[in-house]
Design a protein around this motif. Sequence first.
Motif, mmCIF file in Angstrom:
data_model
loop_
_atom_site.group_PDB
_atom_site.id
_atom_site.type_symbol
_atom_site.label_atom_id
_atom_site.label_comp_id
_atom_site.label_asym_id
_atom_site.label_seq_id
_atom_site.Cartn_x
_atom_site.Cartn_y
_atom_site.Cartn_z
ATOM 1 N N GLU A 68 0.826 -1.211 0.000
ATOM 2 C CA GLU A 68 0.000 0.000 0.000
ATOM 3 C C GLU A 68 0.857 1.256 0.000
ATOM 4 N N ALA A 69 2.114 1.120 0.433
ATOM 5 C CA ALA A 69 3.006 2.287 0.461
ATOM 6 C C ALA A 69 3.219 2.862 -0.934
ATOM 7 N N ASN A 70 3.128 2.028 -1.975
ATOM 8 C CA ASN A 70 3.277 2.532 -3.340
ATOM 9 C C ASN A 70 2.137 3.477 -3.705
ATOM 10 N N ASN A 74 2.281 7.545 -4.512
ATOM 11 C CA ASN A 74 1.650 8.155 -5.689
ATOM 12 C C ASN A 74 0.798 9.357 -5.293
ATOM 13 N N ILE A 75 0.012 9.212 -4.241
ATOM 14 C CA ILE A 75 -0.847 10.311 -3.781
ATOM 15 C C ILE A 75 -0.004 11.492 -3.325
ATOM 16 N N GLN A 76 1.111 11.221 -2.627
ATOM 17 C CA GLN A 76 2.000 12.304 -2.181
ATOM 18 C C GLN A 76 2.577 13.060 -3.372
ATOM 19 N N THR A 236 12.210 17.932 -18.052
ATOM 20 C CA THR A 236 12.462 17.997 -16.609
ATOM 21 C C THR A 236 13.384 16.858 -16.204
ATOM 22 N N ASN A 237 14.291 17.137 -15.259
ATOM 23 C CA ASN A 237 15.263 16.161 -14.772
ATOM 24 C C ASN A 237 15.062 15.945 -13.280
ATOM 25 N N VAL A 238 15.008 14.678 -12.864
ATOM 26 C CA VAL A 238 14.803 14.331 -11.461
ATOM 27 C C VAL A 238 15.825 13.272 -11.070
ATOM 28 N N GLU A 239 16.516 13.499 -9.941
ATOM 29 C CA GLU A 239 17.437 12.495 -9.420
ATOM 30 C C GLU A 239 16.656 11.506 -8.571
ATOM 31 N N LEU A 273 10.417 4.867 -11.222
ATOM 32 C CA LEU A 273 10.777 6.170 -11.786
ATOM 33 C C LEU A 273 10.330 7.315 -10.893
ATOM 34 N N LEU A 274 9.427 7.030 -9.955
ATOM 35 C CA LEU A 274 9.004 8.050 -8.997
ATOM 36 C C LEU A 274 10.038 8.259 -7.904
ATOM 37 N N GLY A 275 11.019 7.341 -7.834
ATOM 38 C CA GLY A 275 11.983 7.407 -6.750
ATOM 39 C C GLY A 275 11.601 6.428 -5.651
ATOM 40 N N GLY A 276 12.049 6.697 -4.436
ATOM 41 C CA GLY A 276 11.768 5.805 -3.325
ATOM 42 C C GLY A 276 12.955 4.915 -3.036
#
Length: 352
Positions: A68-70, A74-76, A236-239, A273-276
């Motif tokens: 459920e943490a995924n 996503n909501i965050q 856009t670039n995200v680390e 790709l969202l990170g984590g």
Amino acid sequence: MSPNCGHILQFKDFTIDTDQKVLLREGTPVALAPKVFETLLALIENHGRIVLKEELMKRLWPDTFVEEANLTFNIQQLRKSLGDNARSPIYIQTVARRGYRFIAAVETLASEHCSAETLANETGPATALTRHVSSTPQVQVPAARTRFIAILALVVIAMAGVGLVSWRFAIRGKGSSEDKATDGKTAPAKALKLEGLTATGQSRHVAISPDGKYVAYTRGSENLLGIWVRQLTTNTNVEIVSADRIGGLVFANSGESLYFVKGVPSALYRVSLLGGVPTKIIDRPEGNFSVSADGSQIAFTREVINRDGQREYSLLIANEDGRSLTFLYGLRIANQSFARTAVPPPGAWKLV
């Protein structure tokens, strides 16, 4: 609703094109990962209604077990992109222990391909003007006038046929003369356009997502490297990951996650790709690896030192979770390794 109608949704300063899967804020694209966009779409399609967590997870990850943490992540990310606040929500309201509800007003905009009749049929009963037109009595046309119109129509069709035949002969003659003039020479090919995506000169590892929408690359110094993801449509670039050593990058076939090797001793990881937090898949890969087209298998090499001090390299295959290791090939050789590892279709293995 017909496929061409109602695919433009608007709420406050935001506009969504469900066909192109793009979110705009006052005309400017907002970068969203695919699963985050799908989360927003699921909430908007049910705006005003509570969407249960189980319902969202079943839609976002069908036939797949995820924590459920995924969904919470996503909501965050979605609230961050919309500028929303969980304590004083404008768009997304949390319903404790149940799910989420989209509380902003959503308006469906008609696209330019929608006809007035289609919108009228989809949005409600016919108007008084439509009913008046449909109930208007038909006018009787005399028989003599009908015959005259039919003869006139035949004359027009005959003239149009003669004109069409003449036009086709003229075009054919012109094409033949042009072919002779070229004397067998083909038109020159257009020059390829090269565009630099990074400018630091520190990108040793690069990967492109299967859909061509994302580019993953490494950047940093020798002591600390970062994995960056660039969304090409919005630039856009995200680390998403930082490590002291990175050995390779491969996108999952779904385009939603990234595989990479890092650390000493090395390990193969997968990260969204969202990170984590990255998930460890395989311990001690030699560095080169490949993921099958359906994402169910991973081929990799592993290096060990035997009792005689010689280096032994093994080609192995594992499931996507790193289990069920299968030995394919072994090689005892000094100071060398497999140049490349690939996962071909079943029954067509090839060592390169």
